[in-house]
Design a protein around this motif. Structure first.
Motif, PDB file in Angstrom:
ATOM      1  N   LEU A  42       0.827  -0.835   0.121  1.00  0.00           N
ATOM      2  CA  LEU A  42       0.198   0.015  -0.168  1.00  0.00           C
ATOM      3  C   LEU A  42       1.252   1.268  -0.010  1.00  0.00           C
ATOM      4  O   LEU A  42       0.713   2.012  -0.309  1.00  0.00           O
ATOM      5  N   LEU A  43       1.903   1.602   0.784  1.00  0.00           N
ATOM      6  CA  LEU A  43       2.660   2.790   0.969  1.00  0.00           C
ATOM      7  C   LEU A  43       3.323   3.155  -0.581  1.00  0.00           C
ATOM      8  O   LEU A  43       3.956   3.837  -0.516  1.00  0.00           O
ATOM      9  N   GLY A  44       3.694   1.548  -0.917  1.00  0.00           N
ATOM     10  CA  GLY A  44       4.816   1.878  -2.225  1.00  0.00           C
ATOM     11  C   GLY A  44       3.826   2.257  -2.629  1.00  0.00           C
ATOM     12  O   GLY A  44       4.529   3.108  -4.033  1.00  0.00           O
ATOM     13  N   ASP A  45       3.180   2.483  -3.190  1.00  0.00           N
ATOM     14  CA  ASP A  45       1.748   2.367  -4.178  1.00  0.00           C
ATOM     15  C   ASP A  45       1.258   3.916  -3.946  1.00  0.00           C
ATOM     16  O   ASP A  45       1.653   4.190  -5.313  1.00  0.00           O
ATOM     17  N   LEU A  46       0.728   3.735  -2.805  1.00  0.00           N
ATOM     18  CA  LEU A  46       1.539   5.325  -3.267  1.00  0.00           C
ATOM     19  C   LEU A  46       2.656   6.509  -2.769  1.00  0.00           C
ATOM     20  O   LEU A  46       1.709   7.911  -3.868  1.00  0.00           O
ATOM     21  N   ALA A  47       3.656   5.836  -2.720  1.00  0.00           N
ATOM     22  CA  ALA A  47       4.852   6.339  -2.912  1.00  0.00           C
ATOM     23  C   ALA A  47       4.795   6.876  -4.389  1.00  0.00           C
ATOM     24  O   ALA A  47       5.574   7.746  -5.062  1.00  0.00           O
ATOM     25  N   GLU A  48       4.823   5.705  -5.267  1.00  0.00           N
ATOM     26  CA  GLU A  48       4.939   4.976  -6.418  1.00  0.00           C
ATOM     27  C   GLU A  48       3.996   6.478  -6.757  1.00  0.00           C
ATOM     28  O   GLU A  48       4.405   7.109  -8.231  1.00  0.00           O
ATOM     29  N   ALA A  49       2.618   6.518  -6.863  1.00  0.00           N
ATOM     30  CA  ALA A  49       2.252   7.577  -7.122  1.00  0.00           C
ATOM     31  C   ALA A  49       2.042   8.945  -6.931  1.00  0.00           C
ATOM     32  O   ALA A  49       1.794   9.751  -8.215  1.00  0.00           O
ATOM     33  N   ARG A  50       2.615   9.110  -5.828  1.00  0.00           N
ATOM     34  CA  ARG A  50       2.495  10.271  -5.517  1.00  0.00           C
ATOM     35  C   ARG A  50       3.880  10.945  -6.420  1.00  0.00           C
ATOM     36  O   ARG A  50       3.377  12.303  -6.917  1.00  0.00           O
ATOM     37  N   ALA A  51       5.173  10.385  -6.442  1.00  0.00           N
ATOM     38  CA  ALA A  51       6.228  10.423  -7.923  1.00  0.00           C
ATOM     39  C   ALA A  51       5.857  11.194  -8.841  1.00  0.00           C
ATOM     40  O   ALA A  51       6.101  12.251  -9.544  1.00  0.00           O
ATOM     41  N   GLY A  52       4.525   9.934  -9.226  1.00  0.00           N
ATOM     42  CA  GLY A  52       4.571  10.605 -10.569  1.00  0.00           C
ATOM     43  C   GLY A  52       3.588  11.640 -10.406  1.00  0.00           C
ATOM     44  O   GLY A  52       3.307  12.960 -12.281  1.00  0.00           O
ATOM     45  N   VAL A  53       2.376  12.197  -9.765  1.00  0.00           N
ATOM     46  CA  VAL A  53       1.918  12.930  -9.419  1.00  0.00           C
ATOM     47  C   VAL A  53       2.632  14.210  -9.663  1.00  0.00           C
ATOM     48  O   VAL A  53       2.588  15.181 -10.364  1.00  0.00           O
ATOM     49  N   ALA A  54       3.594  14.706  -8.589  1.00  0.00           N
ATOM     50  CA  ALA A  54       4.725  15.175  -8.728  1.00  0.00           C
ATOM     51  C   ALA A  54       5.681  16.241  -9.767  1.00  0.00           C
ATOM     52  O   ALA A  54       5.659  17.035  -9.779  1.00  0.00           O
ATOM     53  N   ALA A  55       5.422  15.298 -10.245  1.00  0.00           N
ATOM     54  CA  ALA A  55       6.674  15.050 -11.920  1.00  0.00           C
ATOM     55  C   ALA A  55       5.601  15.598 -12.793  1.00  0.00           C
ATOM     56  O   ALA A  55       5.892  16.147 -13.427  1.00  0.00           O
ATOM     57  N   SER A  56       4.462  15.278 -12.641  1.00  0.00           N
ATOM     58  CA  SER A  56       3.809  15.582 -13.950  1.00  0.00           C
ATOM     59  C   SER A  56       2.620  16.877 -13.234  1.00  0.00           C
ATOM     60  O   SER A  56       2.468  18.100 -13.890  1.00  0.00           O
ATOM     61  N   ARG A  57       2.255  17.506 -12.049  1.00  0.00           N
ATOM     62  CA  ARG A  57       1.780  18.649 -11.638  1.00  0.00           C
ATOM     63  C   ARG A  57       2.660  19.249  -9.788  1.00  0.00           C
ATOM     64  O   ARG A  57       1.937  20.393  -9.277  1.00  0.00           O
ATOM     65  N   GLY A  58       3.981  19.021  -9.349  1.00  0.00           N
ATOM     66  CA  GLY A  58       4.256  19.364  -9.090  1.00  0.00           C
ATOM     67  C   GLY A  58       3.768  18.914  -7.733  1.00  0.00           C
ATOM     68  O   GLY A  58       3.055  18.213  -6.990  1.00  0.00           O
ATOM     69  N   GLU A  59       5.387  19.463  -6.978  1.00  0.00           N
ATOM     70  CA  GLU A  59       5.257  18.950  -5.721  1.00  0.00           C
ATOM     71  C   GLU A  59       3.039  18.913  -4.349  1.00  0.00           C
ATOM     72  O   GLU A  59       3.212  18.308  -3.905  1.00  0.00           O
ATOM     73  N   ARG A  60       3.717  20.659  -4.629  1.00  0.00           N
ATOM     74  CA  ARG A  60       1.434  20.373  -3.555  1.00  0.00           C
ATOM     75  C   ARG A  60       0.609  19.775  -3.830  1.00  0.00           C
ATOM     76  O   ARG A  60      -0.079  19.329  -3.235  1.00  0.00           O
ATOM     77  N   ALA A  61       0.758  19.096  -5.546  1.00  0.00           N
ATOM     78  CA  ALA A  61      -0.602  19.294  -6.151  1.00  0.00           C
ATOM     79  C   ALA A  61      -0.146  17.399  -5.521  1.00  0.00           C
ATOM     80  O   ALA A  61      -0.828  16.714  -5.189  1.00  0.00           O
ATOM     81  N   ALA A  62       0.925  16.833  -5.659  1.00  0.00           N
ATOM     82  CA  ALA A  62       1.214  15.745  -5.322  1.00  0.00           C
ATOM     83  C   ALA A  62       1.021  14.814  -3.623  1.00  0.00           C
ATOM     84  O   ALA A  62       0.013  13.639  -3.965  1.00  0.00           O
ATOM     85  N   ARG A  63       1.302  15.852  -2.775  1.00  0.00           N
ATOM     86  CA  ARG A  63       0.847  16.273  -1.671  1.00  0.00           C
ATOM     87  C   ARG A  63      -0.562  15.890  -1.173  1.00  0.00           C
ATOM     88  O   ARG A  63      -1.242  15.262  -0.097  1.00  0.00           O
ATOM     89  N   ARG A  64      -1.383  16.487  -2.030  1.00  0.00           N
ATOM     90  CA  ARG A  64      -2.230  16.943  -1.397  1.00  0.00           C
ATOM     91  C   ARG A  64      -3.584  15.387  -2.519  1.00  0.00           C
ATOM     92  O   ARG A  64      -3.789  15.032  -1.612  1.00  0.00           O
TER      93      ARG A  64
END
Lengths: 256, 96
Positions: A42-64
């Motif tokens: 679970l945490l790995g999926d969240l981390a991996e997807a978060r990295a993808g969102v951060a790369a495309s939409r920025g760190e703030r959107a990824a955190r949200r």
């Protein structure tokens, strides 16, 4: 997340986008780890997807995004194990029984600072305010400590999804705390009468189960109904954190 | 969910399955829902899983990769047959 975003996530700096950054995020990560059988999944999926969102939409959107997903996952994960693993509910029930046994110590042990005094009608002996405060605080703290012990104990016994049994215990504690005043009672108890009908002695009781509830429900609800579950979960989280730290040390140690 | 796993049999993991199902349904499936559903399908014996080595992209965490069991394949085949039977007798509407 598209395959491109996933690829971008792979290329992103893991240190900046993968792990939880704040104390609250670490706490939520710990809660999630305590609710699943395989936290890496679970945490790995969240981390991996978060990295993808951060790369495309920025760190703030990824955190949200991460917070949204993590908060939505908590009730679903807790409910899932309760429904599909009856042993978890039974363990939680056993924890609640253990908590009742532990709290009863507060009202039976002679060393516990509850107040029991007798007086007659002519010379009533009322306890001092300081005694009331000491008895109330001691009983309340003992109840919370017992809840934390139960949370830790059930987390130790559940080999995975360690927080789940504690949720059952906590729910039952909150339920019973709304019904009984078990943490302060201040009022006249029962009076003994002589055969001719005159009152001989009356007892005054503090800190035990009684119908003479002086402390109003309005005081009890926000304290014990909230604090008991919080204490139970904190006890469970302490075990989860310790198990994770132990596992991390084991993984970091060089193979012999 | 089973179909998504079948498409990547052996290398399907939570995030990949979630994307497939989200695209299929037209709305985003949560990570928690994906996790619990995969877990339940595995408990039912329709999926089997193995964990990979830790991966840097996951912050040093491993993946759990899913594969359909024989029972899972049978469920999918039965579902496909049922859908074909249901739609087989229906007339064609609109341009074919």
């Amino acid at each position: 997340m598209s395959p491109d975003e996933r690829g971008a996530g792979r290329a992103a700096d893991p240190a900046s986008a993968l792990g939880p950054t704040g104390a609250l995020e670490r706490l939520l990560t710990l809660v999630l780890a305590g609710l699943v059988r395989d936290e890496d999944e679970l945490l790995g999926d969240l981390a991996e997807a978060r990295a993808g969102v951060a790369a495309s939409r920025g760190e703030r959107a990824a955190r949200r995004w991460w917070w949204g997903q993590a908060l939505r996952a908590v009730p679903r994960l807790g409910w899932h194990d309760l429904v599909h693993r009856p042993a978890m509910a039974l363990l939680g029930l056993a924890g609640f029984v253990g908590w009742v046994a532990l709290t009863s110590v507060a009202y039976t042990a002679s060393w516990f600072p509850t107040v029991n005094q007798s007086y007659d009608m002519a010379h009533p002996v009322l306890p001092r305010l300081s005694d009331v405060i000491v008895a109330t605080t001691a009983a309340g703290v003992w109840n919370l400590l017992a809840a934390a012990l139960v949370g830790a104990g059930t987390a130790l016994l559940a080999r995975r999804a360690r927080l789940v049994p504690g949720l059952v215990s906590a729910a039952l504690m909150a339920l019973i705390s709304a019904r009984h005043a078990f943490y302060i009672v201040y009022g006249p108890g029962t009076c003994a009468t002589s055969p001719d009908g005159s009152v001989e002695t009356c007892s005054l009781e503090l800190g035990a189960w009684s119908d003479d509830v002086v402390v109003p429900v309005l005081w009890q609800l926000p304290t014990m109904m909230i604090l008991l579950p919080v204490a139970t979960v904190l006890g469970g989280l302490a075990v989860v954190a310790r198990v994770r730290a132990h596992r991390a040390r084991g993984q970091a140690a060089p193979p012999r | 969910m089973l179909l998504a796993v079948a498409r990547h049999d052996g290398s399907a993991y939570g995030l990949l399955v979630r994307e497939e199902v989200s695209a299929e349904r037209g709305r985003e499936l949560s990570v928690g829902a994906t996790y619990t559903t995969l877990s339940r399908l595995e408990t039912k014996g329709l999926l089997t899983s193995r964990t990979t080595d830790p991966l840097p992209v996951r912050g040093g965490r491993s993946r759990r990769e899913y594969r359909l069991t024989t029972a899972g394949h049978q469920v999918l085949a039965a579902e496909r047959e049922r859908a074909a039977r249901r739609w087989g007798s229906a007339p064609q509407w609109g341009p074919a």
